[in-house]
Design a protein around this motif. Structure first.
Motif, PDB file in Angstrom:
ATOM      1  N   LEU A 111      26.725  12.790  -6.662  1.00  0.00           N
ATOM      2  CA  LEU A 111      27.335  13.803  -5.804  1.00  0.00           C
ATOM      3  C   LEU A 111      26.864  13.738  -4.359  1.00  0.00           C
ATOM      4  CD1 LEU A 111      26.969  16.838  -8.259  1.00  0.00           C
ATOM      5  CD2 LEU A 111      28.975  15.379  -7.936  1.00  0.00           C
ATOM      6  N   SER A 112      25.926  12.865  -4.045  1.00  0.00           N
ATOM      7  CA  SER A 112      25.322  12.864  -2.707  1.00  0.00           C
ATOM      8  C   SER A 112      26.347  12.620  -1.603  1.00  0.00           C
ATOM      9  CB  SER A 112      24.215  11.811  -2.639  1.00  0.00           C
ATOM     10  OG  SER A 112      24.732  10.521  -2.947  1.00  0.00           O
ATOM     11  N   ALA A 113      27.301  11.730  -1.840  1.00  0.00           N
ATOM     12  CA  ALA A 113      28.297  11.430  -0.801  1.00  0.00           C
ATOM     13  C   ALA A 113      29.140  12.665  -0.485  1.00  0.00           C
ATOM     14  CB  ALA A 113      29.197  10.280  -1.255  1.00  0.00           C
ATOM     15  N   PHE A 114      29.489  13.419  -1.510  1.00  0.00           N
ATOM     16  CA  PHE A 114      30.286  14.631  -1.290  1.00  0.00           C
ATOM     17  C   PHE A 114      29.474  15.689  -0.545  1.00  0.00           C
ATOM     18  CE2 PHE A 114      31.910  12.884  -5.417  1.00  0.00           C
ATOM     19  CZ  PHE A 114      33.086  12.363  -4.902  1.00  0.00           C
ATOM     20  N   LYS A 115      28.212  15.820  -0.898  1.00  0.00           N
ATOM     21  CA  LYS A 115      27.352  16.784  -0.203  1.00  0.00           C
ATOM     22  C   LYS A 115      27.200  16.409   1.268  1.00  0.00           C
ATOM     23  CE  LYS A 115      24.672  18.043  -4.320  1.00  0.00           C
ATOM     24  NZ  LYS A 115      23.339  18.003  -4.974  1.00  0.00           N
ATOM     25  N   ASP A 116      27.064  15.114   1.536  1.00  0.00           N
ATOM     26  CA  ASP A 116      26.943  14.661   2.926  1.00  0.00           C
ATOM     27  C   ASP A 116      28.213  14.990   3.710  1.00  0.00           C
ATOM     28  OD1 ASP A 116      24.442  13.718   2.376  1.00  0.00           O
ATOM     29  OD2 ASP A 116      25.050  11.618   2.150  1.00  0.00           O
ATOM     30  N   GLN A 117      29.358  14.818   3.075  1.00  0.00           N
ATOM     31  CA  GLN A 117      30.624  15.142   3.737  1.00  0.00           C
ATOM     32  C   GLN A 117      30.666  16.609   4.159  1.00  0.00           C
ATOM     33  OE1 GLN A 117      33.509  13.274   0.770  1.00  0.00           O
ATOM     34  NE2 GLN A 117      34.699  13.148   2.653  1.00  0.00           N
ATOM     35  N   LEU A 118      30.248  17.481   3.271  1.00  0.00           N
ATOM     36  CA  LEU A 118      30.282  18.911   3.571  1.00  0.00           C
ATOM     37  C   LEU A 118      29.264  19.280   4.650  1.00  0.00           C
ATOM     38  CD1 LEU A 118      30.745  20.480   0.021  1.00  0.00           C
ATOM     39  CD2 LEU A 118      32.467  19.974   1.753  1.00  0.00           C
ATOM     40  N   THR A 119      28.116  18.622   4.641  1.00  0.00           N
ATOM     41  CA  THR A 119      27.113  18.886   5.676  1.00  0.00           C
ATOM     42  C   THR A 119      27.632  18.481   7.051  1.00  0.00           C
ATOM     43  OG1 THR A 119      25.307  18.556   4.093  1.00  0.00           O
ATOM     44  CG2 THR A 119      24.770  18.368   6.433  1.00  0.00           C
ATOM     45  N   ILE A 120      28.250  17.321   7.116  1.00  0.00           N
ATOM     46  CA  ILE A 120      28.823  16.848   8.385  1.00  0.00           C
ATOM     47  C   ILE A 120      29.919  17.800   8.856  1.00  0.00           C
ATOM     48  CG2 ILE A 120      30.184  14.999   9.437  1.00  0.00           C
ATOM     49  CD1 ILE A 120      28.687  13.043   7.579  1.00  0.00           C
ATOM     50  N   ALA A 121      30.744  18.254   7.925  1.00  0.00           N
ATOM     51  CA  ALA A 121      31.828  19.173   8.279  1.00  0.00           C
ATOM     52  C   ALA A 121      31.277  20.497   8.799  1.00  0.00           C
ATOM     53  CB  ALA A 121      32.725  19.412   7.072  1.00  0.00           C
ATOM     54  N   SER A 122      30.236  21.009   8.173  1.00  0.00           N
ATOM     55  CA  SER A 122      29.639  22.278   8.610  1.00  0.00           C
ATOM     56  C   SER A 122      29.051  22.153  10.009  1.00  0.00           C
ATOM     57  CB  SER A 122      28.550  22.710   7.624  1.00  0.00           C
ATOM     58  OG  SER A 122      29.095  22.971   6.356  1.00  0.00           O
ATOM     59  N   THR A 123      28.411  21.038  10.279  1.00  0.00           N
ATOM     60  CA  THR A 123      27.834  20.812  11.607  1.00  0.00           C
ATOM     61  C   THR A 123      28.927  20.735  12.666  1.00  0.00           C
ATOM     62  OG1 THR A 123      25.983  19.604  10.608  1.00  0.00           O
ATOM     63  CG2 THR A 123      26.376  19.286  12.971  1.00  0.00           C
TER      64      THR A 123
END
Length: 456
Positions: A204-216
Motif C-alpha cells: 500500500l505504500s505507493a497509494f499512501k505516497d500519492q495521498l501525501t503528495i496530494a495533501s501537500t
C-alpha cells in the motif's frame, strides 16, 4: 387757492395708487416666474439624477395645477400670485424632500452591497482564495462611495459592487465545491486504505505516497482551477486501492469455488490428476500475494484448475449408463445419475445429462416404447391455473412420448440445469428434459417403437 391745492394733492394720491399696485403686481409676478424657473430646474436636475418617475409625475401634475390658478378681477391678482408662490414653495420643499429620501435609500442600498462585499472578501481571504485584484476593487469602492451624490450614481456603483460580489462569490463557491470534492475523495481513499490495511501483506505504500503528495499540493492551492489535478490524483489512488481489494476478493472467491469443485470431483470419484496439489500451491501463493497483478494471475490459474475439474466431473457423470441392451435401439435413463445413454446393438452411441421428474411428480421406472413423435410440439398444462403444478404453455422442437398420459422425452429451451440434483431441486413434471443438441440427435435416431428403459 386752498381748494385748488387740495384738489391737486388728492388727485396726485389717486394717481399714485394704481402705479403702486402695478409695481407690486409686477414684483409678485416676477417672483412667481423665478420660483417656477427654479422649480423646473430643480425638477429637471432631480430627474436626471434619478428621481423616481412616479414622484416626478406627481410633482409635475401638482405644478400644472399651480399654473392653472387664475383670478377673476384685477384687484384679486396679488392674492392669486401669493397663492402661487406659496404653492411653488411647498412643491419645491416636497421635491427636495422626495429627492433626498431617494438619495438616502440609494445610499443605504450601496452601503448594504458594500457590507456584503466586504464580508465576502473577508471570507475569501480567510479561505485563502486567490483574489486576482478584487481586493483592490474594494479600496476603489470605499473611495468612490462618499463622492457620488445622485440616486443614479449611487445605484450604478451599487450595481458594480453587486457584479463584483457575484464574481467573488462564484470564485469562492467554486473553490469550496472543488475542495469538498477533494475532501470526499480523500475520505474515500483513506477509508479504502484502512480496509486494505487489515491485510498486512498488501503493498500500500505507493497509494499512501500519492495521498501525501496530494495533501501537500492541496495546501498550496488558492483557486478552483488548481484542484482538478489533485482530485484526479486522489481518485486514482482510491481506484488503485479498490482494484487491489477487488482483485484479492476475486482471488479468494475463486479459491473457494475451485475447492468446492474439487470436493464434488472427489465425491464422485472423478480423475483428479495433480489438481489437488496445484490448488494447494496456489492457495499458499495467495496468502502472501501483495499486489493486484499477482492476485489476478492466481485467480486465472485457479479458474483453469476449476475448469479442468469440471471437465473431469462431466466425463465421470456422462459415463454411459450400464445396461445389457442387446440388439436394436435402446434408450436407458438413470434416475439416480440423471444421465441418458442411447445404445445401438449394445454399443453406447450417445450419453448426455438430463433432468427427470421432481419427487412429487417422478418419472416412473420401467421399460417402455416410444409411440408418438412430434416436431415441433406445444406443451399445455393439464393442471388448472392456481395449481402448484400449473405451468404456462411452451413450445419445444422435438418431443417423443413413451408413456401414456403425457410422459415425453423432449428438449426444454427454458432449462439450464441438467445432471445430478436437477430432479431434486428443479425437476420436471414427469418428462425427461434433454439439452437441445443431443435431443436433435435422438430425434433423428429413435423411431416409434424404440425401447426406453427408466431405472434407478
Amino acid at each position: 387757492m386752498r381748494r385748488l391745492v387740495f384738489v391737486v394733492v388728492v388727485g396726485g394720491l389717486l394717481a399714485a395708487i394704481p402705479l403702486s399696485a402695478v409695481a407690486s403686481e409686477n414684483l409678485l409676478a416676477s417672483s412667481v416666474r423665478r420660483a417656477e424657473v427654479a422649480f423646473n430646474q430643480t425638477l429637471a436636475d432631480a430627474v436626471r439624477g434619478g428621481l423616481d418617475s412616479g414622484a416626478a409625475d406627481t410633482l409635475t401634475w401638482r405644478y400644472v395645477q399651480v399654473q392653472a390658478i387664475k383670478t377673476s378681477s384685477w384687484w384679486q391678482l396679488p392674492l392669486t400670485e401669493h397663492r402661487k408662490l406659496d404653492a411653488l414653495g411647498r412643491l419645491d420643499s416636497d421635491l427636495r424632500a422626495a429627492y433626498q429620501k431617494q438619495i438616502d435609500e440609494s445610499r443605504d442600498a450601496l452601503d448594504r452591497q458594500l457590507h456584503r462585499w466586504n464580508t465576502m472578501l473577508a471570507e475569501a481571504q480567510t479561505a485563502g482564495v486567490s483574489l486576482d485584484g478584487l481586493d483592490e476593487e474594494a479600496a476603489r469602492f470605499a473611495q468612490a462611495g462618499p463622492a457620488v451624490a445622485t440616486p443614479n450614481q449611487l445605484l450604478a456603483l451599487a450595481s458594480v459592487v453587486g457584479q463584483q460580489y457575484a464574481v467573488l462569490n462564484g470564485k469562492l463557491a467554486a473553490y469550496r465545491t472543488a475542495l469538498a470534492q477533494v475532501d470526499a475523495a480523500m475520505q474515500t481513499a483513506n477509508g479504502l486504505l484502512a480496509t486494505a490495511g487489515q491485510y498486512s501483506q498488501l503493498s500500500l505504500s505507493a497509494f499512501k505516497d500519492q495521498l501525501t503528495i496530494a495533501s501537500t499540493a492541496l495546501a498550496a492551492v488558492r483557486s478552483a482551477d488548481g484542484i482538478p489535478p489533485i482530485l484526479a490524483q486522489v481518485q486514482q489512488a482510491a481506484v488503485g486501492v479498490q482494484g487491489l481489494l477487488d482483485a484479492r476478493s476475486a482471488a479468494f472467491n475463486q479459491l473457494a469455488d475451485t475447492r468446492s469443485t474439487l470436493a464434488s470431483a472427489q465425491s464422485i470419484g472423478a480423475a483428479l490428476g495433480n489438481h489437488p496439489g496445484t490448488i494447494n500451491v496456489l492457495a499458499g501463493q495467495l496468502s502472501g500475494a501483495a499486489d493486484q497483478a499477482t492476485f489476478q494471475s492466481i485467480t486465472a490459474q485457479l479458474y483453469q484448475e476449476k475448469q479442468s475439474l469440471a471437465s473431469a466431473i462431466y466425463l465421470k457423470e456422462t459415463v454411459p449408463v450400464a445396461y445389457n441392451a442387446g440388439v436394436g435401439k435402446v434408450i436407458v435413463i438413470s434416475l439416480s445419475r440423471q444421465v441418458l445413454t442411447a445404445y445401438q446393438d449394445g454399443n453406447a452411441i450417445l450419453t448426455t445429462l438430463v433432468a427427470t421428474g421432481r419427487p412429487q411428480l417422478p418419472t416412473p421406472p420401467g421399460v417402455y416404447h416410444i409411440f408418438a413423435r412430434y416436431s415441433p410440439y406445444k406443451f399445455i398444462s393439464p393442471w388448472p391455473y392456481g395449481s402448484p403444478w400449473w405451468y404456462p404453455s411452451a413450445w419445444t422442437s422435438f418431443a417423443m412420448e413413451f408413456i401414456g398420459g403425457g410422459y415425453f422425452i423432449h428438449d426444454a429451451p427454458w432449462r439450464s440445469w441438467y445432471g445430478p440434483g436437477a430432479n431434486l431441486y428443479n425437476g420436471t413434471h414427469g418428462c425427461v428434459n434433454v439439452p437441445y443438441s443431443p435431443m436433435a440427435t435422438l430425434w433423428n435416431w429413435a423411431p416409434n417403437g424404440t425401447t426406453v428403459v427408466v431405472q434407478y
